[in-house]
Scaffold this motif. Sequence first.
Motif, PDB file in Angstrom:
ATOM      1  N   GLU A 219      30.328  27.211  -4.518  1.00 35.55           N
ATOM      2  CA  GLU A 219      31.061  27.372  -5.782  1.00 35.55           C
ATOM      3  C   GLU A 219      31.523  28.821  -5.942  1.00 35.55           C
ATOM      4  O   GLU A 219      32.655  29.086  -6.358  1.00 35.55           O
ATOM      5  N   LEU A 220      30.660  29.764  -5.611  1.00 31.95           N
ATOM      6  CA  LEU A 220      30.986  31.183  -5.784  1.00 31.95           C
ATOM      7  C   LEU A 220      32.028  31.661  -4.781  1.00 31.95           C
ATOM      8  O   LEU A 220      32.656  32.700  -4.990  1.00 31.95           O
ATOM      9  N   SER A 221      32.235  30.908  -3.697  1.00 31.82           N
ATOM     10  CA  SER A 221      33.219  31.306  -2.685  1.00 31.82           C
ATOM     11  C   SER A 221      34.647  31.242  -3.227  1.00 31.82           C
ATOM     12  O   SER A 221      35.566  31.781  -2.615  1.00 31.82           O
ATOM     13  N   TYR A 222      34.837  30.575  -4.376  1.00 28.51           N
ATOM     14  CA  TYR A 222      36.164  30.477  -4.981  1.00 28.51           C
ATOM     15  C   TYR A 222      36.479  31.683  -5.867  1.00 28.51           C
ATOM     16  O   TYR A 222      37.608  31.816  -6.349  1.00 28.51           O
ATOM     17  N   LEU A 223      35.509  32.561  -6.106  1.00 30.20           N
ATOM     18  CA  LEU A 223      35.745  33.754  -6.901  1.00 30.20           C
ATOM     19  C   LEU A 223      36.510  34.788  -6.082  1.00 30.20           C
ATOM     20  O   LEU A 223      36.428  34.815  -4.853  1.00 30.20           O
ATOM     21  N   SER A 224      37.232  35.665  -6.769  1.00 29.90           N
ATOM     22  CA  SER A 224      37.905  36.765  -6.077  1.00 29.90           C
ATOM     23  C   SER A 224      36.857  37.759  -5.586  1.00 29.90           C
ATOM     24  O   SER A 224      35.696  37.732  -6.015  1.00 29.90           O
ATOM     25  N   LYS A 225      37.256  38.643  -4.690  1.00 29.88           N
ATOM     26  CA  LYS A 225      36.319  39.637  -4.157  1.00 29.88           C
ATOM     27  C   LYS A 225      35.799  40.544  -5.273  1.00 29.88           C
ATOM     28  O   LYS A 225      34.614  40.898  -5.294  1.00 29.88           O
ATOM     29  N   ASP A 226      36.665  40.917  -6.208  1.00 31.15           N
ATOM     30  CA  ASP A 226      36.224  41.769  -7.319  1.00 31.15           C
ATOM     31  C   ASP A 226      35.204  41.035  -8.178  1.00 31.15           C
ATOM     32  O   ASP A 226      34.212  41.632  -8.623  1.00 31.15           O
ATOM     33  N   GLU A 227      35.439  39.743  -8.422  1.00 34.89           N
ATOM     34  CA  GLU A 227      34.501  38.959  -9.219  1.00 34.89           C
ATOM     35  C   GLU A 227      33.168  38.806  -8.486  1.00 34.89           C
ATOM     36  O   GLU A 227      32.100  38.849  -9.100  1.00 34.89           O
ATOM     37  N   GLN A 228      33.228  38.623  -7.166  1.00 38.20           N
ATOM     38  CA  GLN A 228      31.987  38.509  -6.383  1.00 38.20           C
ATOM     39  C   GLN A 228      31.196  39.817  -6.423  1.00 38.20           C
ATOM     40  O   GLN A 228      29.971  39.805  -6.511  1.00 38.20           O
ATOM     41  N   ASN A 229      31.906  40.937  -6.380  1.00 40.61           N
ATOM     42  CA  ASN A 229      31.219  42.231  -6.449  1.00 40.61           C
ATOM     43  C   ASN A 229      30.584  42.439  -7.820  1.00 40.61           C
ATOM     44  O   ASN A 229      29.472  42.977  -7.920  1.00 40.61           O
ATOM     45  N   ALA A 230      31.276  41.996  -8.871  1.00 40.32           N
ATOM     46  CA  ALA A 230      30.715  42.095 -10.221  1.00 40.32           C
ATOM     47  C   ALA A 230      29.487  41.197 -10.343  1.00 40.32           C
ATOM     48  O   ALA A 230      28.477  41.583 -10.946  1.00 40.32           O
ATOM     49  N   LEU A 231      29.569  40.021  -9.771  1.00 38.31           N
ATOM     50  CA  LEU A 231      28.440  39.095  -9.776  1.00 38.31           C
ATOM     51  C   LEU A 231      27.255  39.697  -9.036  1.00 38.31           C
ATOM     52  O   LEU A 231      26.101  39.590  -9.493  1.00 38.31           O
ATOM     53  N   LEU A 232      27.519  40.333  -7.904  1.00 32.44           N
ATOM     54  CA  LEU A 232      26.455  40.951  -7.112  1.00 32.44           C
ATOM     55  C   LEU A 232      25.699  41.990  -7.942  1.00 32.44           C
ATOM     56  O   LEU A 232      24.461  42.036  -7.915  1.00 32.44           O
TER      57      LEU A 232
END
Length: 319
Positions: A219-232
């Motif tokens: 599910e998280l693979s659909y996020l943008s790279k910036d969103e994934q970094n914020a999530l991290l």
Amino acid sequence: MAAKSAAGLLTSVDSMFTTQEERDNAQRSYVIDLPAAEISDFPDHPFKVRMDESMMELADSVKQHGILAPSLVRPMPDGSYQMVSGHRRKRAAELAELPTVPCIVRELTDDEAIIIMVDSNLQREQVLPSEKAFAYKMKLDAMKRQAGRPSKENGVPVGHHSLVGKSREILATNSPDSNTQIQRYIRLTNLTPELLDMVDNSVLKESDKLQMALRPAVELSYLSKDEQNALLEVMESEDCTPSHAQAIKIRDFSEKGKLNPAVIQSILQEEKPNQVEQFKMPRSRIDKFFPAGTPAQKIEDTIVKALEMYRKRERARER
């Protein structure tokens, strides 16, 4: 006719400048001993050669008994060789300080080499999610090229999507995972390396690192790279990873353009079903109170009702 004559001329010229042995070797496999330094790694090799306990055991075995199964390599235009299958054996030979590595030399195209490389490594005892992700993607792309399908730049022909699905079905028949599971693994290639490491840790179980299951990771693979970094950043500050339900929420907010660190933190702070404290009791301790085959939910309801009656009786005594 001109084309046939040209082809015949090239064949005869080739025969003039090559030996029969060289021409025979180009058509079949043969085994030779090669120095490890002459064998380059497969480009973008998705399977990691980890310096773990298993590697140390392999190196010790190689030191005592040598390499029992030859590696598979292919000759390169510059006269060197490229490893197709046997990266761990090559590394073990280096650790054991063996002068050469026994190798099967075989002429292979790029796509043939990719398919063999993936198939041989998927049989390993432990394969990490990230390894499967990039391996399946490489093999699927190679299968598409072998079928003569155009790249994205060249347009999409009628029925292309059904052909892609057919390739995945063929891939699944020769793989340890189903078509659906292969699609999930390939989605992982869209994760940042940091998040992908967490998915790998669901297998490695390293205690000092966060773990993330496959389904929420998809599910998280659909996020943008910036969103994934914020999530991290939020995951590291909260010291947790999202459940599948939470990951679905995060993706939903992303698709609506409403995902930000505050929303991520709010979602991750929600209580997960598996975080609710539970009390467990061996079934053998209560079996004598219930007929065989009594559903678990009915047993639970009966126990709760009995405890309520017990509490009422105790309160009556206290009065």
